[in-house]
Write a protein that holds these residues in place. Sequence first.
Motif, short mmCIF file in Angstrom:
data_model
loop_
_atom_site.label_atom_id
_atom_site.label_comp_id
_atom_site.label_asym_id
_atom_site.label_seq_id
_atom_site.Cartn_x
_atom_site.Cartn_y
_atom_site.Cartn_z
N ASN B 494 -44.17 81.05 -35.26
CA ASN B 494 -42.91 81.61 -35.31
C ASN B 494 -41.88 80.78 -36.15
O ASN B 494 -40.86 81.48 -36.41
CB ASN B 494 -42.41 82.27 -33.88
N LEU B 495 -41.97 79.65 -36.13
CA LEU B 495 -40.85 78.84 -36.60
C LEU B 495 -41.05 79.07 -38.34
O LEU B 495 -39.76 78.99 -38.80
CB LEU B 495 -41.34 77.19 -36.55
N VAL B 496 -41.81 79.77 -38.68
CA VAL B 496 -41.98 80.09 -40.39
C VAL B 496 -40.84 81.10 -40.44
O VAL B 496 -40.41 81.29 -41.73
CB VAL B 496 -43.29 80.39 -40.88
N PHE B 497 -40.43 81.73 -39.46
CA PHE B 497 -39.34 82.89 -39.59
C PHE B 497 -37.97 82.43 -39.75
O PHE B 497 -37.00 83.15 -40.00
CB PHE B 497 -39.66 83.84 -38.78
N LEU B 498 -37.81 81.00 -39.31
CA LEU B 498 -36.53 80.52 -39.52
C LEU B 498 -35.90 80.38 -40.75
O LEU B 498 -36.65 80.13 -41.68
CB LEU B 498 -36.56 79.10 -38.81
N PRO B 499 -34.72 80.76 -40.95
CA PRO B 499 -34.13 80.60 -42.15
C PRO B 499 -34.31 79.17 -42.78
O PRO B 499 -34.26 77.93 -42.14
CB PRO B 499 -32.73 80.99 -42.03
N GLY B 500 -34.47 78.90 -44.02
CA GLY B 500 -34.71 77.70 -44.61
C GLY B 500 -36.05 76.94 -44.37
O GLY B 500 -36.17 75.98 -44.58
N PHE B 501 -37.17 77.81 -44.06
CA PHE B 501 -38.19 77.30 -43.90
C PHE B 501 -39.38 77.72 -44.66
O PHE B 501 -39.58 79.04 -44.85
CB PHE B 501 -38.73 77.54 -42.16
N SER B 502 -39.79 77.00 -45.37
CA SER B 502 -40.89 77.31 -46.29
C SER B 502 -42.31 76.39 -46.16
O SER B 502 -42.06 75.33 -46.34
CB SER B 502 -40.24 77.35 -47.78
N THR B 503 -43.31 76.81 -46.05
CA THR B 503 -44.57 76.03 -46.03
C THR B 503 -45.27 75.64 -47.19
O THR B 503 -46.01 74.63 -47.27
CB THR B 503 -45.34 76.78 -45.07
N LEU B 517 -39.72 83.64 -45.07
CA LEU B 517 -40.18 84.89 -44.37
C LEU B 517 -39.10 85.34 -43.63
O LEU B 517 -38.98 86.40 -43.02
CB LEU B 517 -41.24 84.48 -43.51
N ASP B 518 -37.83 84.65 -43.46
CA ASP B 518 -36.63 85.25 -42.54
C ASP B 518 -36.21 86.24 -43.23
O ASP B 518 -35.50 86.99 -42.62
CB ASP B 518 -35.62 83.90 -42.48
N VAL B 519 -36.18 86.33 -44.52
CA VAL B 519 -35.52 87.30 -45.40
C VAL B 519 -36.51 88.55 -44.82
O VAL B 519 -35.89 89.83 -44.70
CB VAL B 519 -35.58 87.22 -46.81
N VAL B 520 -37.65 88.62 -44.82
CA VAL B 520 -38.66 89.59 -44.41
C VAL B 520 -38.01 90.11 -42.97
O VAL B 520 -38.16 91.18 -42.89
CB VAL B 520 -39.87 89.30 -44.45
N VAL B 521 -38.01 89.17 -42.28
CA VAL B 521 -37.70 89.54 -40.72
C VAL B 521 -36.40 90.30 -40.75
O VAL B 521 -36.29 91.39 -39.99
CB VAL B 521 -37.45 88.34 -39.91
N LYS B 522 -35.38 89.79 -41.69
CA LYS B 522 -34.10 90.39 -41.77
C LYS B 522 -34.01 91.73 -42.14
O LYS B 522 -33.35 92.79 -41.61
CB LYS B 522 -33.00 89.52 -42.72
N LYS B 523 -34.77 91.82 -43.35
CA LYS B 523 -34.94 93.38 -43.57
C LYS B 523 -35.74 94.22 -42.94
O LYS B 523 -35.22 95.41 -42.67
CB LYS B 523 -35.76 93.38 -45.06
N ILE B 524 -36.65 93.86 -42.28
CA ILE B 524 -37.48 94.74 -41.37
C ILE B 524 -36.54 95.04 -40.15
O ILE B 524 -36.63 96.24 -39.63
CB ILE B 524 -38.80 93.98 -40.69
#
Lengths: 121, 701
Positions: B494-503, B517-524
């Motif tokens: 779930n860390l990948v959803f944190l803002p500023g995290f890109s793998t 992916l944080d943007v995805v979470v935000k939009k959803i």
Amino acid sequence: MEKTIVIVDDSESIREVVGFTLKNAGHKVLSAVDGKDALKFFGGDKVDLLVTDLHMPEMNGIELIKEIRSKDNYKFIPILFLTTESQQVKKMEAKQAGATGWIVKPFVPEKLLAAISKVVR
Amino acid sequence: MEQFKKKFLEEASDLINSLEDVLLKLDEDPNDAQIIEEIFRVMHSLKGGSSMFGFEKMDGFTHELETVYDLIRIGSLEINREIMDITLAAVDHLKVLLENGDELDERGRKNHQVLLERIRKITNSKEIQEEKTNQGEDKDRELTEDKSRLLESAPTYFITVKPHEEIFNNGTNPLLLIDELHTLGHCKAFVKQHKLPLFDELDAESCYLEWEVFLSTDQSTDDIMDVFIFVEDVCEVNIHKIARENLLAITSFTSELVNFIKTDKETDVEALKSLVEDVQNQNQEEDAEQIRLKDLSSQKQKANISNIRVSSDKLDDLMNLVSELVTTQASLSLYAETHQSPELASIAENIEKISRQLRDNTFEICLIPIETIMIRFKRLVRDLSNELDKEIQFIAEGTETELDKSIIEGLTDPLMHIFRNAIDHGIESAEERLQKGKPRQGRIVLKAYYSGTHVFLQIKDDGKGIDVEKIRQKAINRGFITPETQLSYKELLNLVFLPGFSTAAMVTELSGRGVGLDVVVKKISDIRGDVEIESQLGVGTTITIKLPLTLSIIDGLLVKIDHTHFVLPLSSVDKCFEASNYDVQNAFNNKIVLDGKQVPLVHLRKEFDINENNPDLHQVVQVNYDDYKIGLSVDSVIGEYQAVLKPLGRMFKKQEIISGATILGDGTIALVLDPAKIISTFDRETIMKREQLKQTTDVDT
């Protein structure tokens, strides 16, 4: 909608053919070889319908029906019993014990499903 | 059927052997009732099975044999030498039948006949023969029955159904029988309540209702009676034929009926018959007119178009109007409740029913299948895989699943992002895949399905998956966690959803531009959805999006704290409990015992800082979120409520626990709580976990 149906008969082939028909119609089937064995399904889990034979070695159908009707959880569930044309007397006895209806042997799948649709939906 | 037949044959041979065994025992002790019972039982099973699987000869034969033992069983016949001899000979014959699969040669057939006659002589069973011929007739009638029913000309029956009070004791549901009548033809049923006692005297296990049914069918009265075959002894059924034609097709009759049939009184059959006569006379005059009209309308129907296009603005307007209607209806219902007027109450109830239907219909109109946006993703996969030189197969399942159009609109961008990630970082190049022993072609599967009041979208790839160790390293490098932080597999993912995290190790043209992916979470979450990720290194990644079916109106549970109303989405409410003030105030470690289980408790009064009028009894609503259960304490639970969601003003944008507001029937406003956010804001365990995470970050930076 899927129903949980308990089928009790000491004949494996009858159990299988009834089970097969009911599963094909989308129901969940639990089977037992006699009344005593069937009681394991009535410990509190949801059962939508009981289909039972009348003549079985350990605890016959009538006894089973009486037993089920005495349990608070299953007081009002539909119960069908399997019977043959020649057993008018048994029919009355089973009804008095609390059975909802009957299925006359021999039966084709449609007849079985029609009888079931009379008591559960 | 064949496999069952085989099984039966095995079983039958066992049965016959045991039959022989018991018979020999009987020979030693002819008066043992238990043995006779056993013989009867075995014969019965044998008969049942053989008739079931089409062994006619065996069936007929055992049937005769069974009759003998039935007579012995009930004492009208006594065992003697002759019966024993015949039975044993019969068992031998059954063996022959079984071996030859119900076929017989010349000698066998003769033997069969002789034995049958000898058995029949014993029983002298006239009765049974009669039964047989009856059966034959039944079958004939069934065959000649014409399935296609000419409804117009089918006679009309008036059927009164009066179940005895104790009908439930046999597990009968009389409603199913009324339903079954509907399958026979054109049918209209009226429920009669005149036997219904006052509430205080009502026994919930008794049936007080009766029915009067109008049925137009070409089936005979016997066929109609057949519906009630199981309940003959516990239900009084009367069938009157009231007309030769289908009265229910005559509108003037059906509209008369509504006034004529009173729910609190039995209908007088004679009065009904005279009503029928009136209608018939009247109808004859109108017939000519009607035929002309019918012609006209059928012509019209041909010209009808099955689809129309409507601009989405109009749909939005319609939706808004329906929302307003639902709100207004709520105030009407409230008004009706406070004014003791039965007429008003019934009008309010009707309006509530209609507005609910209207709401559902409008929702349905606004639903569009996911298929409509699928083309974009197909294109994306094709173009992108070409560009990156990867071979990818895209499969979409359940795209007929429908969602509110505003949700679909909000879904496109985040889905694009997820797809890009899957293609770019998930699926490996063809060579790499072959090396790993995977099929050359990568697969991305999009699966959509309903579950309860939610729609799930799953995007699954069979690519390299996410390396949680890498994530861990990266999180440490970026200062999200310290090397000591213990996180579960899921938490790491779930860390990948944190803002500023890109793998992505390498920033490519398409994804990994810092828009994570944080943007995805935000939009959803803007469309009230949730995102979940699962991944297995080397096997693939699955992203699951959970979405509400609709955005603007939800079914909620209306609760009250002091003078303020709140709404909880019904989809997340599990159960309601009662708890004393003491229990709630002094909940140890903020846990309360509900249903024998410890559940974290959020005392909303405390969190919302409402201190006046503390009640003695609180209601604890258990809400369920992502398998996490939590109790919310409120003063009282009022009931179900259709909440029209209105956004809060701009200044409230920062707060999270309230997802909107709704206007109640009396014009006051109730805030709609978001259980997910309440858990993350108020639940101690969740907060503690987050604090830990944050603290380590602070120390790091």
